[in-house]
Write a protein that holds these residues in place. Structure first.
Motif, mmCIF file in Angstrom:
data_model
loop_
_atom_site.group_PDB
_atom_site.id
_atom_site.type_symbol
_atom_site.label_atom_id
_atom_site.label_comp_id
_atom_site.label_asym_id
_atom_site.label_seq_id
_atom_site.Cartn_x
_atom_site.Cartn_y
_atom_site.Cartn_z
ATOM 1 N N LEU A 1 -54.217 -14.785 -32.018
ATOM 2 C CA LEU A 1 -54.128 -15.765 -33.100
ATOM 3 C C LEU A 1 -53.675 -15.098 -34.392
ATOM 4 C CD1 LEU A 1 -54.589 -18.523 -34.394
ATOM 5 C CD2 LEU A 1 -57.012 -17.921 -34.628
ATOM 6 N N ASP A 2 -54.290 -13.959 -34.743
ATOM 7 C CA ASP A 2 -53.900 -13.266 -35.969
ATOM 8 C C ASP A 2 -52.428 -12.883 -35.932
ATOM 9 O OD1 ASP A 2 -56.451 -13.510 -36.905
ATOM 10 O OD2 ASP A 2 -57.071 -11.479 -36.366
ATOM 11 N N SER A 3 -51.994 -12.380 -34.780
ATOM 12 C CA SER A 3 -50.597 -11.991 -34.640
ATOM 13 C C SER A 3 -49.665 -13.191 -34.778
ATOM 14 C CB SER A 3 -50.392 -11.312 -33.280
ATOM 15 O OG SER A 3 -49.027 -11.072 -33.035
ATOM 16 N N LYS A 4 -50.076 -14.305 -34.173
ATOM 17 C CA LYS A 4 -49.216 -15.498 -34.205
ATOM 18 C C LYS A 4 -49.180 -16.107 -35.603
ATOM 19 C CE LYS A 4 -46.298 -17.935 -32.093
ATOM 20 N NZ LYS A 4 -45.063 -17.315 -31.581
ATOM 21 N N LEU A 5 -50.290 -16.069 -36.326
ATOM 22 C CA LEU A 5 -50.298 -16.568 -37.698
ATOM 23 C C LEU A 5 -49.302 -15.794 -38.566
ATOM 24 C CD1 LEU A 5 -54.113 -17.150 -38.257
ATOM 25 C CD2 LEU A 5 -52.339 -18.906 -38.519
ATOM 26 N N ALA A 6 -49.322 -14.475 -38.426
ATOM 27 C CA ALA A 6 -48.398 -13.651 -39.222
ATOM 28 C C ALA A 6 -46.949 -13.884 -38.795
ATOM 29 C CB ALA A 6 -48.766 -12.177 -39.071
ATOM 30 N N GLU A 7 -46.742 -13.943 -37.484
ATOM 31 C CA GLU A 7 -45.382 -14.163 -36.976
ATOM 32 C C GLU A 7 -44.853 -15.532 -37.399
ATOM 33 O OE1 GLU A 7 -43.500 -15.265 -32.701
ATOM 34 O OE2 GLU A 7 -44.902 -13.571 -32.714
ATOM 35 N N SER A 8 -45.720 -16.545 -37.359
ATOM 36 C CA SER A 8 -45.301 -17.897 -37.723
ATOM 37 C C SER A 8 -44.928 -17.989 -39.195
ATOM 38 C CB SER A 8 -46.414 -18.902 -37.398
ATOM 39 O OG SER A 8 -46.697 -18.922 -36.010
ATOM 40 N N ARG A 9 -45.635 -17.239 -40.032
ATOM 41 C CA ARG A 9 -45.293 -17.258 -41.447
ATOM 42 C C ARG A 9 -43.909 -16.659 -41.666
ATOM 43 N NH1 ARG A 9 -49.618 -16.015 -46.045
ATOM 44 N NH2 ARG A 9 -50.318 -17.979 -45.130
ATOM 45 N N GLY A 10 -43.598 -15.573 -40.965
ATOM 46 C CA GLY A 10 -42.254 -14.999 -41.075
ATOM 47 C C GLY A 10 -41.193 -15.947 -40.543
ATOM 48 N N TRP A 11 -41.512 -16.620 -39.436
ATOM 49 C CA TRP A 11 -40.582 -17.601 -38.853
ATOM 50 C C TRP A 11 -40.342 -18.743 -39.830
ATOM 51 C CZ3 TRP A 11 -41.593 -22.763 -37.689
ATOM 52 C CH2 TRP A 11 -40.640 -23.422 -36.908
ATOM 53 N N LEU A 12 -41.396 -19.198 -40.475
ATOM 54 C CA LEU A 12 -41.293 -20.316 -41.405
ATOM 55 C C LEU A 12 -40.332 -19.988 -42.548
ATOM 56 C CD1 LEU A 12 -42.458 -23.141 -42.162
ATOM 57 C CD2 LEU A 12 -44.176 -21.934 -43.519
ATOM 58 N N ALA A 13 -40.373 -18.756 -43.015
ATOM 59 C CA ALA A 13 -39.523 -18.368 -44.141
ATOM 60 C C ALA A 13 -38.047 -18.406 -43.786
ATOM 61 C CB ALA A 13 -39.915 -16.963 -44.614
ATOM 62 N N GLN A 14 -37.725 -18.326 -42.496
ATOM 63 C CA GLN A 14 -36.329 -18.288 -42.065
ATOM 64 C C GLN A 14 -35.766 -19.661 -41.722
ATOM 65 O OE1 GLN A 14 -36.239 -15.592 -38.759
ATOM 66 N NE2 GLN A 14 -36.899 -13.837 -39.966
ATOM 67 N N GLN A 15 -36.612 -20.685 -41.702
ATOM 68 C CA GLN A 15 -36.177 -22.015 -41.285
ATOM 69 C C GLN A 15 -35.625 -22.817 -42.460
ATOM 70 O OE1 GLN A 15 -36.278 -22.794 -37.843
ATOM 71 N NE2 GLN A 15 -36.758 -20.609 -37.964
ATOM 72 N N GLY A 16 -34.643 -23.675 -42.151
ATOM 73 C CA GLY A 16 -34.138 -24.594 -43.149
ATOM 74 C C GLY A 16 -35.178 -25.652 -43.467
ATOM 75 N N SER A 17 -35.167 -26.148 -44.694
ATOM 76 C CA SER A 17 -36.205 -27.083 -45.116
ATOM 77 C C SER A 17 -36.177 -28.386 -44.328
ATOM 78 C CB SER A 17 -36.070 -27.371 -46.613
ATOM 79 O OG SER A 17 -34.820 -27.988 -46.883
ATOM 80 N N GLN A 18 -35.019 -28.746 -43.753
ATOM 81 C CA GLN A 18 -34.904 -30.007 -43.033
ATOM 82 C C GLN A 18 -35.176 -29.871 -41.540
ATOM 83 O OE1 GLN A 18 -34.571 -32.841 -44.800
ATOM 84 N NE2 GLN A 18 -34.716 -31.393 -46.505
ATOM 85 N N GLN A 19 -35.419 -28.653 -41.059
ATOM 86 C CA GLN A 19 -35.765 -28.480 -39.649
ATOM 87 C C GLN A 19 -37.056 -29.239 -39.337
ATOM 88 O OE1 GLN A 19 -32.721 -27.163 -38.363
ATOM 89 N NE2 GLN A 19 -34.098 -26.132 -36.980
ATOM 90 N N LEU A 20 -37.162 -29.734 -38.112
ATOM 91 C CA LEU A 20 -38.320 -30.510 -37.710
ATOM 92 C C LEU A 20 -39.095 -29.799 -36.609
ATOM 93 C CD1 LEU A 20 -36.584 -34.010 -37.531
ATOM 94 C CD2 LEU A 20 -37.896 -33.068 -39.424
ATOM 95 N N HIS B 1 -45.910 -22.187 -32.749
ATOM 96 C CA HIS B 1 -46.203 -21.590 -34.050
ATOM 97 C C HIS B 1 -47.533 -22.137 -34.572
ATOM 98 C CE1 HIS B 1 -42.051 -20.312 -33.826
ATOM 99 N NE2 HIS B 1 -41.714 -21.576 -33.629
ATOM 100 N N VAL B 2 -48.256 -21.301 -35.291
ATOM 101 C CA VAL B 2 -49.580 -21.664 -35.795
ATOM 102 C C VAL B 2 -49.625 -21.403 -37.300
ATOM 103 C CG1 VAL B 2 -52.067 -21.360 -35.540
ATOM 104 C CG2 VAL B 2 -50.554 -20.948 -33.586
ATOM 105 N N PHE B 3 -50.191 -22.367 -38.034
ATOM 106 C CA PHE B 3 -50.295 -22.233 -39.487
ATOM 107 C C PHE B 3 -51.708 -22.600 -39.943
ATOM 108 C CE2 PHE B 3 -45.951 -23.442 -38.414
ATOM 109 C CZ PHE B 3 -45.255 -22.378 -38.956
ATOM 110 N N ARG B 4 -52.210 -21.843 -40.900
ATOM 111 C CA ARG B 4 -53.482 -22.187 -41.519
ATOM 112 C C ARG B 4 -53.189 -23.139 -42.676
ATOM 113 N NH1 ARG B 4 -58.413 -19.756 -41.350
ATOM 114 N NH2 ARG B 4 -57.516 -17.908 -40.376
#
Length: 481
Positions: A352-371, A403-406
């Motif tokens: 979970l900790d690893s996925k939270l960190a990875e998801s945050r990095g993934w989020l930064a690379q996504q376009g704002s309109q991605q769903l 992906h997991v987000f807090r």
């Protein structure tokens, strides 16, 4: 009795031969020729859905004579049709060289191009072939001619062959390239070009184009265009239900549209009908064995079976967490006996900790309109439950698209909290996939949602960022991951 020895080789009258499937319905529908052949025929070119604009842009880029041009599109989206249309409409001073076999090695490519230009260099070494090619290209340039290489299926080319093509663009005069190249390929071509070893080739690409899939709104226009080109003088009606079914099955791939429309016409002819109904399209689909198209949102999503397994894991997670649902009332299934054990003895939530960190990095690379598809939300304190879920999802489909987000508890209930009672406490949101548009997301949703009674919600990357950032000050000093 005819004693002519050649009589047995004479073809009997046509009426003794069963007509082709196309011939069976041509007269019935008032057509001169089959309207939905899969061989790219310029007579059936459809200029809508930006294809006319793409052709004009290709012609402009080629006549500029600089760099490499790239055109990508899904399998069956119409790349070869554009290639043929380009060759047909080129100015007369441009000589076209086709590279149809993408599997050639670098030396073989040089020989193939030389042969297309009429040079006989069999058995010659690569450096000899290259010198001869250079001399021929200079001679043609001096005569006021331009040479264009059209390379199809470029995504299948060996890396060394792509590099050899790049080196060919070094053949130039003081002011002009001697060889212009257009690469036609599937989306995987771009993935190859993004690799570090191909950065020089990528820099040489001066124009990049993408062939879009045909949206459902243009399906009837496309069908009408093809039918008119085949000789139909009045509109042939595909009922609204037929169009919807056809659009859903073909997923915007024109080759599939052609295959299904052709078979649907045959089914309508068998019914002696003058319009194509949903039943005729259904029969056409049943007779077609092609695989359902993947939906792209920058990356390929997992297949339907994997998605179903993911949803099943999410449903089991909620059975276990929600009061009164342990008996299976929510989904009609009993919670697995392994869950309580996992809850009591699970290892610390490293995944979970690893996925939270990875998801945050993934989020930064996504376009704002991605769903994304939001599949689960649970209290942030239920880290062991989230860990167990991620372990099950990892075994079922891998976690590439999970992906997991807090998320904060200070924000009022939103889409993220519709699957559980509103709460002021922080929550963990689990989402699936990344979609470029709502149609792509809903297509996957339609495939996987019926397998579970649990509702799935659609949300944007922008909304995730908004909720995370809403508590950035509140989380300061709390060490939120």
């Amino acid at each position: 009795m005819n004693n002519d020895p050649h009589a047995t080789r004479q073809r009997p009258p046509d009426r003794h031969y069963a007509p082709s499937p196309h011939g069976m319905y041509l007269r019935h529908f008032g057509l001169r020729t089959a309207p939905f052949g899969i061989t790219p025929d310029p007579a059936f070119f459809y200029p809508g859905n930006t294809r006319g604009e793409l052709l004009a842009a290709l012609l402009y880029a080629v006549t500029q004579g600089e760099g490499i041009i790239k055109l990508t599109g899904e399998v069956g989206s119409g790349k070869t049709m554009l290639c043929r249309m380009l060759a047909e409409r080129l100015p007369p001073q441009i000589d076209v060289v086709y590279l149809l076999n993408p599997r050639l090695e670098p030396d073989e490519v040089l020989h193939a191009i030389a042969a297309e230009l009429g040079l006989t260099l069999d058995g010659c070494r690569a450096d000899t072939v290259l010198r001869a090619l250079h001399g021929e290209l200079i001679a043609r340039h001096a005569a006021g001619r331009q040479v264009l290489l059209l390379a199809e299926e470029a995504q299948a080319m060996p890396g060394a062959t792509l590099e050899a093509l790049r080196l060919l663009t070094n053949l130039e005069t003081a002011s002009h390239k001697l060889l212009q190249i257009v690469l036609f390929g599937q989306p995987e071509l771009q993935l190859t070009l993004d690799l570090p070893q191909f950065r020089q080739l990528k820099e040489r690409i001066t124009h990049s184009f993408t062939v879009p899939c045909l949206p459902p709104a243009l399906l009837n226009d496309y069908l009408t265009c093809r039918l008119a080109a085949a000789g139909r003088t009045t509109p042939l009606v595909f009922t609204p239900a037929a169009l919807r079914r056809l659009a859903r099955a073909a997923q915007g791939i024109v080759r599939r549209i052609n295959i299904l429309a052709d078979k649907a016409l045959l089914a309508a002819f068998a019914d002696d009908a003058q319009q194509v109904s949903a039943r005729h399209v259904r029969l056409a689909i049943a007779d077609s064995a092609f695989y359902r198209a993947p939906w792209h949102a920058g990356k390929l999503l997992a297949g339907a079976l994997c998605a179903l397994m993911l949803l099943l894991a999410a449903a089991l997670l909620w059975q276990w967490l929600m009061p009164g649902h342990k008996s299976g009332m929510a989904t009609g299934m009993a919670a697995p006996a392994t869950f309580p054990a996992a809850r009591s003895h699970a290892a610390p939530p490293a995944l979970l900790d690893s996925k939270l960190a990875e998801s945050r990095g993934w989020l930064a690379q996504q376009g704002s309109q991605q769903l994304v598809l939001h599949i689960a939300s649970l209290p942030a304190s239920e880290t062991t439950a989230a860990e167990t879920f991620l372990q099950q999802a990892q075994q079922a489909i891998g976690l590439h698209n999970v992906h997991v987000f807090r998320l904060p508890g200070t924000v009022s209930a939103s889409k993220w909290q519709q699957q559980a009672p509103a709460s002021a406490s922080a929550r963990l949101a689990i989402v699936y996939g990344s979609f470029a548009d709502q149609a792509s997301a809903e297509a996957v949703w339609a495939r996987i949602a019926p397998a579970s009674s649990q509702k799935i919600f659609l949300s944007s990357i922008d909304s995730i960022r908004t909720e995370i950032n809403a508590t950035a000050p509140a989380q300061a000093g709390r060490g939120a991951p």
